[in-house]
Design an enzyme around this catalytic site. Structure first.
Site, PDB file in Angstrom:
ATOM      1  N   LYS A  73       0.804  -1.231   0.000  1.00  0.00           N
ATOM      2  CA  LYS A  73       0.000   0.000   0.000  1.00  0.00           C
ATOM      3  C   LYS A  73       0.839   1.285   0.000  1.00  0.00           C
ATOM      4  O   LYS A  73       0.371   2.320  -0.467  1.00  0.00           O
ATOM      5  CB  LYS A  73      -0.941   0.003   1.210  1.00  0.00           C
ATOM      6  CG  LYS A  73      -2.113  -0.956   1.075  1.00  0.00           C
ATOM      7  CD  LYS A  73      -3.094  -0.786   2.232  1.00  0.00           C
ATOM      8  CE  LYS A  73      -4.294  -1.694   2.048  1.00  0.00           C
ATOM      9  NZ  LYS A  73      -5.351  -1.442   3.030  1.00  0.00           N
ATOM     10  N   ASP A 110     -10.409   3.057   1.331  1.00  0.00           N
ATOM     11  CA  ASP A 110     -10.617   2.557   2.697  1.00  0.00           C
ATOM     12  C   ASP A 110     -11.281   3.614   3.588  1.00  0.00           C
ATOM     13  O   ASP A 110     -12.135   3.278   4.419  1.00  0.00           O
ATOM     14  CB  ASP A 110      -9.277   2.163   3.349  1.00  0.00           C
ATOM     15  CG  ASP A 110      -8.845   0.756   2.968  1.00  0.00           C
ATOM     16  OD1 ASP A 110      -9.696  -0.053   2.559  1.00  0.00           O
ATOM     17  OD2 ASP A 110      -7.633   0.476   3.070  1.00  0.00           O
ATOM     18  N   GLY A 132      -4.848   1.320  17.530  1.00  0.00           N
ATOM     19  CA  GLY A 132      -4.008   1.036  16.375  1.00  0.00           C
ATOM     20  C   GLY A 132      -3.478   2.295  15.723  1.00  0.00           C
ATOM     21  O   GLY A 132      -4.067   3.389  15.866  1.00  0.00           O
ATOM     22  N   GLY A 134      -1.596   1.740  12.469  1.00  0.00           N
ATOM     23  CA  GLY A 134      -1.051   1.239  11.209  1.00  0.00           C
ATOM     24  C   GLY A 134      -1.788   1.826  10.013  1.00  0.00           C
ATOM     25  O   GLY A 134      -2.391   2.904  10.104  1.00  0.00           O
ATOM     26  N   TYR A 220     -12.376  -8.504  10.395  1.00  0.00           N
ATOM     27  CA  TYR A 220     -13.520  -9.268   9.879  1.00  0.00           C
ATOM     28  C   TYR A 220     -13.272 -10.777   9.877  1.00  0.00           C
ATOM     29  O   TYR A 220     -14.093 -11.538   9.356  1.00  0.00           O
ATOM     30  CB  TYR A 220     -13.917  -8.786   8.477  1.00  0.00           C
ATOM     31  CG  TYR A 220     -12.804  -8.781   7.483  1.00  0.00           C
ATOM     32  CD1 TYR A 220     -12.423  -9.945   6.833  1.00  0.00           C
ATOM     33  CD2 TYR A 220     -12.124  -7.609   7.198  1.00  0.00           C
ATOM     34  CE1 TYR A 220     -11.380  -9.937   5.930  1.00  0.00           C
ATOM     35  CE2 TYR A 220     -11.081  -7.584   6.299  1.00  0.00           C
ATOM     36  CZ  TYR A 220     -10.722  -8.751   5.675  1.00  0.00           C
ATOM     37  OH  TYR A 220      -9.685  -8.737   4.785  1.00  0.00           O
TER      38      TYR A 220
HETATM   39  P1  NAP Z   1      -0.863  -2.732  10.096  1.00  0.00           P
HETATM   40  O1  NAP Z   1      -0.541  -1.550   9.273  1.00  0.00           O
HETATM   41  O2  NAP Z   1       0.098  -3.872  10.174  1.00  0.00           O
HETATM   42  O3  NAP Z   1      -1.134  -2.188  11.618  1.00  0.00           O
HETATM   43  C1  NAP Z   1      -1.397  -3.086  12.660  1.00  0.00           C
HETATM   44  C2  NAP Z   1      -1.720  -2.338  13.961  1.00  0.00           C
HETATM   45  O4  NAP Z   1      -2.007  -3.313  14.974  1.00  0.00           O
HETATM   46  C3  NAP Z   1      -0.580  -1.470  14.484  1.00  0.00           C
HETATM   47  O5  NAP Z   1      -1.100  -0.362  15.168  1.00  0.00           O
HETATM   48  C4  NAP Z   1       0.116  -2.424  15.467  1.00  0.00           C
HETATM   49  O6  NAP Z   1       0.752  -1.741  16.531  1.00  0.00           O
HETATM   50  C5  NAP Z   1      -1.043  -3.190  16.047  1.00  0.00           C
HETATM   51  N1  NAP Z   1      -0.616  -4.530  16.453  1.00  0.00           N
HETATM   52  C6  NAP Z   1      -0.348  -5.579  15.653  1.00  0.00           C
HETATM   53  N2  NAP Z   1       0.044  -6.643  16.389  1.00  0.00           N
HETATM   54  C7  NAP Z   1       0.032  -6.235  17.684  1.00  0.00           C
HETATM   55  C8  NAP Z   1       0.325  -6.881  18.924  1.00  0.00           C
HETATM   56  N3  NAP Z   1       0.734  -8.151  18.966  1.00  0.00           N
HETATM   57  N4  NAP Z   1       0.187  -6.171  20.059  1.00  0.00           N
HETATM   58  C9  NAP Z   1      -0.210  -4.880  20.022  1.00  0.00           C
HETATM   59  N5  NAP Z   1      -0.510  -4.216  18.879  1.00  0.00           N
HETATM   60  C10 NAP Z   1      -0.384  -4.889  17.727  1.00  0.00           C
HETATM   61  O7  NAP Z   1      -2.243  -3.405   9.670  1.00  0.00           O
HETATM   62  P2  NAP Z   1      -3.507  -2.645   9.035  1.00  0.00           P
HETATM   63  O8  NAP Z   1      -3.449  -2.717   7.558  1.00  0.00           O
HETATM   64  O9  NAP Z   1      -3.624  -1.322   9.697  1.00  0.00           O
HETATM   65  O10 NAP Z   1      -4.713  -3.617   9.500  1.00  0.00           O
HETATM   66  C11 NAP Z   1      -5.164  -3.634  10.849  1.00  0.00           C
HETATM   67  C12 NAP Z   1      -6.444  -4.483  10.941  1.00  0.00           C
HETATM   68  O11 NAP Z   1      -7.493  -3.852  10.229  1.00  0.00           O
HETATM   69  C13 NAP Z   1      -6.307  -5.891  10.368  1.00  0.00           C
HETATM   70  O12 NAP Z   1      -7.008  -6.786  11.196  1.00  0.00           O
HETATM   71  C14 NAP Z   1      -7.002  -5.794   9.026  1.00  0.00           C
HETATM   72  O13 NAP Z   1      -7.560  -7.036   8.608  1.00  0.00           O
HETATM   73  C15 NAP Z   1      -8.094  -4.791   9.345  1.00  0.00           C
HETATM   74  N6  NAP Z   1      -8.564  -4.070   8.149  1.00  0.00           N
HETATM   75  C16 NAP Z   1      -9.866  -4.205   7.808  1.00  0.00           C
HETATM   76  C17 NAP Z   1     -10.350  -3.546   6.704  1.00  0.00           C
HETATM   77  C18 NAP Z   1     -11.805  -3.696   6.335  1.00  0.00           C
HETATM   78  O14 NAP Z   1     -12.170  -3.361   5.208  1.00  0.00           O
HETATM   79  N7  NAP Z   1     -12.637  -4.150   7.256  1.00  0.00           N
HETATM   80  C19 NAP Z   1      -9.511  -2.734   5.925  1.00  0.00           C
HETATM   81  C20 NAP Z   1      -8.169  -2.606   6.298  1.00  0.00           C
HETATM   82  C21 NAP Z   1      -7.708  -3.294   7.416  1.00  0.00           C
HETATM   83  P3  NAP Z   1       2.167  -0.959  16.303  1.00  0.00           P
HETATM   84  O15 NAP Z   1       1.788   0.367  15.714  1.00  0.00           O
HETATM   85  O16 NAP Z   1       2.724  -0.863  17.664  1.00  0.00           O
HETATM   86  O17 NAP Z   1       2.967  -1.824  15.366  1.00  0.00           O
END
Ligand code: NAP
Length: 275
Positions: A73, A110, A132, A134, A220
């Site tokens: 991304k 998004d 979060g 990310g 999800y």
């Molecule tokens: P990402 O960029 O990898 O960010 C992950 C986030 O979760 C970061 O803030 C990270 O904290 C935190 N995290 C991950 N593992 C952790 C742990 N073990 N302990 C504490 N914090 C943890 O991922 P993303 O793309 O933002 O996606 C995040 C979630 O949103 C996923 O579950 C994804 O499936 C979902 N999502 C859903 C949609 C939808 O359409 N429904 C769209 C996009 C994403 P740090 O900042 O400290 O690393």
């Protein structure tokens, strides 16, 4: 009749890994429902193959574009045009659309997909909590800033990253640890990976949330997360991750195939996605 064989338009979702993506199911459902002769595929693209993939597809007039997922991304922003200044705002692209002249425009659906289930609510000035920091949190915070929400509390493992996001989006608020008590937020959003299958659970005490608060989980898989179950047990309103998934896909579908998805078919689609 010309002798040139007709090849239907197609779009793709690219990522590494990609086998788990639900996007082909969603787009294929809509293509079939509308009777559009088109295709939507998965493409496994590794980071070292991203530039070659984009160059190859740019030359293919049947390719309408792609959805972009982890880990591309951010990297894809260097390879496409950015007329909407996505780099300077959300900072990540999830959709690339090919123009008839071969120009590639990157965008992000998004943020609008996240906001769609909240659009009827008046969130102006409302206190919000986001878990979060990310890529998904960036889209969430961008949309919340546009909605004029009040103070935003970010709960995140890495506080510095979260502080940077408050500044980036011009939001007032604070950053606290994941185990800090929740503020009395009108809206709580989980934009972290916590609670997802294979990830640690998200254990929060929802007691500080007021009556009528909304709990929105972007995760999800599973659809009914521990967070949503706890919110329902408290009688709070909930929004699950499929709403955003379908919302972001709907905007991309129209960009790829020139028509919005069919109306009134979301229940059928949700049943298909959860089967
Ligand atoms: P990402 O960029 O990898 O960010 C992950 C986030 O979760 C970061 O803030 C990270 O904290 C935190 N995290 C991950 N593992 C952790 C742990 N073990 N302990 C504490 N914090 C943890 O991922 P993303 O793309 O933002 O996606 C995040 C979630 O949103 C996923 O579950 C994804 O499936 C979902 N999502 C859903 C949609 C939808 O359409 N429904 C769209 C996009 C994403 P740090 O900042 O400290 O690393």
């Amino acid at each position: 009749m010309s002798g040139i064989p007709y090849t239907p338009p197609y779009a793709e979702v690219i990522g590494d890994p990609i086998a788990h993506s639900k996007s082909p199911l969603i787009h294929t459902f809509w293509l079939e429902a509308l009777g559009i002769a088109g295709d939507y595929r998965r493409a496994h693209v590794r980071p070292d193959g991203l530039a070659a993939y984009i160059a190859e597809r740019r030359a293919d007039p049947d390719w309408r574009g792609c959805n972009v997922t982890i880990p591309h991304k951010v990297a894809v922003m260097d390879l496409v045009d950015d007329p909407g200044n996505i780099r300077g705002t959300i900072g990540a692209m999830n959709t690339v659309v090919r123009q008839p002249d071969g120009a590639l425009i990157g965008t992000n659906t998004d943020a609008a997909g996240f906001y769609a289930p909240l659009a009827e609510l008046d969130l102006e000035g409302a206190p919000v909590a986001v878990i979060g920091a990310g890529g998904a949190a960036r889209a969430v915070l961008f949309a919340l800033a546009r909605a004029g929400v009040g103070p935003v509390t970010i709960l995140n493992r890495s506080p510095l990253k979260a502080m940077g996001l408050l500044a980036t989006f011009g939001l007032k608020g604070d950053v606290v640890a994941l185990d800090a008590p929740l503020p009395p937020a009108a809206l709580l959003v989980n934009a972290s990976s916590l609670g997802m299958i294979g990830q640690p659970p998200l254990d929060l005490d929802l007691a500080p949330l007021p009556e009528g608060a909304i709990v929105y989980d972007l995760v999800y898989a599973p659809l009914r997360t521990g967070l949503l179950a706890a919110a329902e047990a408290r009688g709070l309103d909930t929004v699950d991750g499929l709403d955003m998934l379908i919302g972001q896909a709907a905007l991309a579908f129209e960009l790829f195939f020139g028509r919005p998805p069919p109306e009134g078919r979301d229940d059928e689609l949700r049943a298909l996605l959860t089967a």
